[in-house]
Design an enzyme around this catalytic site. Sequence first.
Site, short mmCIF file in Angstrom:
data_model
loop_
_atom_site.label_atom_id
_atom_site.label_comp_id
_atom_site.label_asym_id
_atom_site.label_seq_id
_atom_site.Cartn_x
_atom_site.Cartn_y
_atom_site.Cartn_z
N CYS A 31 -5.54 5.33 -3.56
CA CYS A 31 -4.81 4.38 -3.55
C CYS A 31 -3.37 4.62 -4.06
CB CYS A 31 -5.58 3.09 -4.22
SG CYS A 31 -4.48 1.69 -4.30
N CYS A 90 0.94 -1.15 0.01
CA CYS A 90 0.12 -0.01 0.13
C CYS A 90 0.82 1.27 0.11
CB CYS A 90 -1.04 -0.02 1.31
SG CYS A 90 -1.90 1.59 1.21
#
Length: 323
Positions: free
Chosen positions: A226, A73
């Site tokens: 994201c 991430c």
Amino acid sequence: MELSFQKVHGSGNTFYLHEELENTQYDWPSLAVTICDPANEKGADGILVVSKSVHADYKMRVFNSDGSEASMCGNGLRCVARYVLEKSQKSRAIIETMKVDLLVQNETAIFNDIPTYSVQISPVSFDLSTLHMNYNNQKTVINQIVPEFADDIHFTAVSIPNPHLIGIVPIQYIENLEHQEQLATYLNSVNPYFSDGVNVSYVHPVNETSIFVRTFERGVGFTNACGTAMSASALVATEIDLLPKGDVTVYNPGGFVKCVIGKKQDQHEVTLIGNATIIGTFIGEYDRNNVFNWIEKTDHLEEVADYQKLTEYASNQVKENWS
């Protein structure tokens, strides 16, 4: 048992960050579902778990709000970067993630005095096998209309290392979420194309050096941002000559980041640069029935207000270029 957390965000992508104690048992999947619920202190997109690493400076694990574990991430890694670099009083470190060790560094602020960090995004692959994608026995899908998905969107599939499907879309697909939501929901349920699901991003140019990205994230749904999706979108935009290689500004519902796109010895190089903001510090407690409750919270209002100025700036930049 008491657990302390920082509630943090990168580009509006929110997480609870905790440094794991050795010889302590944690049920991170179920805890992620509990504390990331929007009904619980407005929830979060996931949990970032920091721990010791055998071969790197630190290790990061990421648990999505549905309890699934992500391999990486980018937005979360920036928040981990801030935590470990402030703790160690260093300017750079190597963080172990599920698939690769990545360099993180302290950077000059991208807006006013907002704490800013860069993270290496790697590895990059366009091979469909790395996404667990099956389509017409092809090895790659690059800037291609896929009629089964849409007849007016050019898609590219890439892993970095999370799986991403990047669509370069007409403006109406940005203004209306319905098509993206339907496609992403389908591709993250049982389907013949992605056996493990996929992050689906819709991209539209803002100007000659920037793009806007909205992402439906696997295990999360629509998110403010994201990190790997923004990195993948910037990479795809340069690969198909929508933008030149180099510095790309990526706007998103949560603000903006900078992506530096390059290539060295046929290897793609992607660096993600953006904020790491502390929303607050929290203390929670498991009771004897394994029920979790928050028992203490301290808001970091000044950092939140500073980042709000960035989001207002980003929104104005997009509107001015699209007007």
